[in-house]
Design an enzyme around this catalytic site. Sequence first.
Site, short mmCIF file in Angstrom:
data_model
loop_
_atom_site.label_atom_id
_atom_site.label_comp_id
_atom_site.label_asym_id
_atom_site.label_seq_id
_atom_site.Cartn_x
_atom_site.Cartn_y
_atom_site.Cartn_z
N ASP A 177 24.79 4.37 29.00
CA ASP A 177 25.92 3.41 28.40
C ASP A 177 25.92 2.16 29.44
O ASP A 177 25.78 2.59 30.78
CB ASP A 177 26.87 4.01 28.19
CG ASP A 177 27.99 3.31 28.20
OD1 ASP A 177 28.10 2.52 26.99
OD2 ASP A 177 29.06 3.15 28.90
N GLU A 180 21.67 0.52 27.01
CA GLU A 180 22.29 -0.54 26.46
C GLU A 180 22.44 -1.66 27.79
O GLU A 180 23.07 -1.62 28.48
CB GLU A 180 23.71 -0.03 26.22
CG GLU A 180 24.54 -1.09 25.58
CD GLU A 180 26.05 -0.70 25.65
OE1 GLU A 180 26.75 -1.33 24.78
OE2 GLU A 180 26.45 -0.05 26.69
#
Length: 555
Positions: free
Chosen positions: A255, A291
Site C-alpha cells: 500500500d 500501489e
Amino acid sequence: MRKVRKHSYKILLLVLSFILLSMIGCSKNSDKEDIKSNDEKTQQTDNSNYEFTEHELNIIDDNYRTYYEIFVYSFYDSDGDRIGDLKGVIQKLDYIKDMGFNGIWLMPIMPSPSYHKYDVVDYYAIDPEYGTMEDFKELVSACKERGIKLILDLVLNHTSPKHEWFKTAEEYLSSLPKDQEPNETECPYIGYYNIVKGKPDSGAYYQIKDTDYYYEGVFSQQMPDLNLANKALRKDLEEVMSYWLNLGVGGFRLDAAKEYYTGSIDKNVEVLQWVNDYVKSLNEENYLVAEVWDSYLNLTQYYKSGIDSIFNFAFADTEGKIAKVLNYTGTQNSARSFAEAMVKFQERIRSFSPNAIDAPFFVNHDLGRAAGYFSYKQGKIKMAAAMNLMMTGNAFVYYGEEIGMTGSGRDENKRAPMYWSDKNVDGMTRGPADMESQENRFDSLEKQLEDPLSIVNFYKHLIRLRNENPEIARGTVAVINEITDEDVAAFVKTWEENQIVILMNLSETQEKTVSFNFSDYKVSQLRNYLSTDGSKVKVEGNQVTLPPYSLAVIK
C-alpha cells in the site's frame, strides 16, 4: 312471402360476408402478431442458446494470474452479524474458482479501529470482526486446494496511533522532562516514526499529547507515518513479512508506496528494492505488487526496484486509456491508441526490469465503480472488462465489478456490499457505517448467472480465455498495423514460440470486416470470440467480420 324470403337471404348473405371478412382480417392481424411473437421468440431463443465455446484449460502455476480483489467487510457474512468475514470468503471460494480467478488479494485483515483497516494496530493478528487466526489458516489451506494464490495487503507506510510502537514512543516523549532530549537507546520506537521537535512550517504533522514533539501523518492524524530508513524498524517489518509468508501467504500488495518518502522516487524505489530482495530471499515464487498512484512516467520508474508488478494506473479510472477510448472520439482515443499504448507501456517497464509483470486493472476500492463511468451502458461495461482482461500481465478485478455494481463518491460507497441475491439475504453484509444508500442498476449475481448474456458470464468467458491461452497474460504485444485503425485494435502476442492474435472492434455501432493473412502470424483458425450482445464473429477465408463491441481470438 317470396319478397320476405328474398330480403332475408340478402341479409343473411351480408352477415355471412361480414363474418368472413372479419375472420380474414383477424387472421391477418393474427398473422402479424404471430410474426412479431415469432421474431421475439427467435431473438430470445438466440440469446438463450448463446454458448461460449470452451477449450481445454492451460493454467500455469507461476506468477502470471488473474486476481480478485476482496474487501472482506462487505463481501460475505458467515455468522449473521452482517459483517463480512474470513469464513465468508471460504464459503465463496468455489464461486471465485468457478469464475476462473486463480489469485486473491485481500484488503487489510489485521486489527484496526477503522472499517477499512489501513491503520494497523497489530501486524501479527486478525481483526476480530473478520475472525480468528484459525479461520485464516483454513482460508490459506482452502485456497491452495483450489490453486488460488492468496496475497495480503501490507501497510508499511504507517500504523494506527494505537499500535504498541507508537503508544510506547508517545508515552516516552510525554514523560520526558522539558530539558531532556529523547534517546533511542532508552526508547527505540521514537525512531520508528517521523517525529520532530517543533511543528514544521509545511507538511502534515500532529502534536504528541501536550509535548513539543510532532509526528508526520501524510494520510491522516490516525495514520502516523513510519520512518522506513530505521534499521530496527526494517528488521521488525521483515519478521512481519516472514510470519505471514510462513503461514502460506503467496505475497503482498504494498500500500501507498509513493508515500514512503513523499516526493522522492529514488528513496521509494530503494524501499521497494529492500522489500523485494527480502521477500524473494525466502522464496523466489513470492509475488509483490505495489500501489504507486502516479503518472505513467513516474510509476514505471518504480520497476527499477526489481519488484514484480506496479498497478497500471495509466489504463484505469475515468481518465485512463480504457475509459477514454470507449467514451470519447479522436485519434488519441482510437482503438489504435489503445493497442499502441499497450506496446509503449510494455517496452517502458521492461526497460527498467526485463522480468516485469504488468498489473492492469480498471477500478479498485479507491475508484468509482465502472458502471458509472459508462452511464450504466452494459455494452461499454463489458468491453472495458475485455480491454482490461486481454492485457498482458496480472489482471486485477475488484469484487462486484463482474456484476456491474454501483458505487461512487465517498470511499464507503465504493466498498458497498456484494450483491449476491435480491431474494436470499443469507450472507449479505450491511456495508460500512457511513456508506450512502446504493441502488444497483443490474441484477444480482444469482440472477445474472442464469443469463448467458449477463455481465458476470461475459467476465467468466473473458477469464476462461486467459486460462485457456497462456499467451494472453504472458505474451509480448505487437500491433498489427495493417488492420488496426480508429475502431479496430489488432495485436499479436508472442510467448515462447507460440503466437495468438486478438482482434477487438471497439465501435459501439459499426460492424467491421478486416482482412489479414493468418499464416503471417503463425495462426490458423478462429479460436474463440465474444460479443457484448451475443452476435457472431464470422470468418470467410482471410476475412473476419466483427460485430460492434466484440473480440476474436485467433490461434
